[in-house]
Write an enzyme that holds these catalytic residues in place. Structure first.
Site, PDB file in Angstrom:
ATOM      1  N   HIS A   8       7.029   5.602  12.658  1.00  0.00           N
ATOM      2  CA  HIS A   8       5.951   6.383  12.681  1.00  0.00           C
ATOM      3  C   HIS A   8       5.366   5.707  13.507  1.00  0.00           C
ATOM      4  O   HIS A   8       6.086   4.702  13.855  1.00  0.00           O
ATOM      5  CB  HIS A   8       5.145   5.861  11.088  1.00  0.00           C
ATOM      6  N   LYS A  42       0.768   1.881  12.032  1.00  0.00           N
ATOM      7  CA  LYS A  42       1.201   2.253  11.105  1.00  0.00           C
ATOM      8  C   LYS A  42       1.511   0.948  10.390  1.00  0.00           C
ATOM      9  O   LYS A  42       1.799   0.087  10.723  1.00  0.00           O
ATOM     10  CB  LYS A  42       2.348   3.180  10.715  1.00  0.00           C
ATOM     11  N   THR A  44       5.407   7.043   1.523  1.00  0.00           N
ATOM     12  CA  THR A  44       6.571   8.815   1.928  1.00  0.00           C
ATOM     13  C   THR A  44       8.045   8.090   1.237  1.00  0.00           C
ATOM     14  O   THR A  44       8.664   8.974   0.427  1.00  0.00           O
ATOM     15  CB  THR A  44       6.658   9.273   2.204  1.00  0.00           C
TER      16      THR A  44
END
Length: 269
Positions: A155, A159, A166
């Protein structure tokens, strides 16, 4: 027309969702919420999202800020989601949240609220990701316990949680199929301590502007199977959230309280 509020409206996902909502005649964006220290307080959410002036200023949560709202789409932080719950229950609002990183105590509070109102919590609202969840479930069933599993995710550099919500969900699917305890069977491989590998290991990367990439690899003898999802933009996540908001609005009209997932929205359950 369903009246929508966005919590976490000034973040990447909030702005993308707002832009799609402004183009969808089924919805009216009534309220844009952010935290008290935001530099965007008072700005018009339409212009902030890259569209025209909407006449809806970015504000903070207050007792009367959600009076004309049917459903809240939440892309904030766990404490921001938690702060919504009492108002949602009191004013009978539906909640769709893509926030991740909840503590067990916060999840318990969300579950109690779902005894009063319809709530959908999903670590990822992309249609493609939710299809990959089903493929991971099927692959785990077919390949059995004789394979090792690695979950790779990447990511953008800002983040905070790792592994991502997920990625954790992918691991939970595997342990659920195998009838194992997730916390006992999964570990992060980003450790300098030498130890015997567990059946599921996570690898997280943070950098640049990566929207989101997830790969589950099943290592067998002489072969490996990979299931990968790569997001090129945030539009697919926002589109899934809007589809979920329409679903929760229907449940609200039917007084169908409870906790829902993207499986019900997409007909995958």
């Amino acid at each position: 027309m369903t009246a929508i509020a966005i919590n976490g409206a000034t973040g990447r996902m909030g702005r993308t969702t707002a832009l799609l909502l402004l183009e969808d005649p089924r919805f009216q964006l009534k309220c844009a919420l952010t935290h008290q220290q935001s530099e965007h307080l008072g700005q018009d959410i339409g212009m902030l999202s890259g569209s025209s002036k909407l006449g809806v200023p970015v504000t903070t949560l207050s007792p009367d800020s959600l009076e004309e709202v049917d459903v809240i789409i939440d892309f904030s932080v766990p404490s921001g989601t938690e702060a919504l719950l009492d108002t949602c229950v009191t004013q009978n609002l539906g909640l769709v949240s893509g926030t991740t990183g909840f503590s067990e105590q916060q999840l318990n509070k969300i579950e109690r609220a779902a005894n009063e109102i319809p709530i959908l919590i999903a670590p990822n609202m992309s249609i493609g990701v939710n299809v990959s969840f089903r493929l991971i479930e099927q692959a785990t069933t077919m390949l059995g316990s004789g394979v090792d599993i690695e979950v790779y995710e990447a990511h953008h550099r800002n983040k905070l949680d790792a592994p991502s919500g997920t990625a954790k969900r992918m691991g939970e699917i595997v342990t659920s199929v195998r009838e194992q305890n997730f916390s006992d069977e999964a570990t992060s491989a980003q450790s300098e301590t030498l130890c015997e590998r567990k059946p599921i290991e996570f690898h997280s990367a943070r950098g640049g502007d990566v929207v989101g990439e997830h790969t589950v690899t099943f290592f067998g003898k002489g072969e490996r199977l990979e299931i990968t999802h790569r997001a090129a933009s945030r539009t697919n996540f926002a589109a899934g959230a809007i589809q979920a908001a329409l679903f929760i609005a229907q449940k609200l009209n039917q007084s169908a309280i409870g906790m829902y997932s993207m499986n019900e929205v997409l007909g995958l359950s």
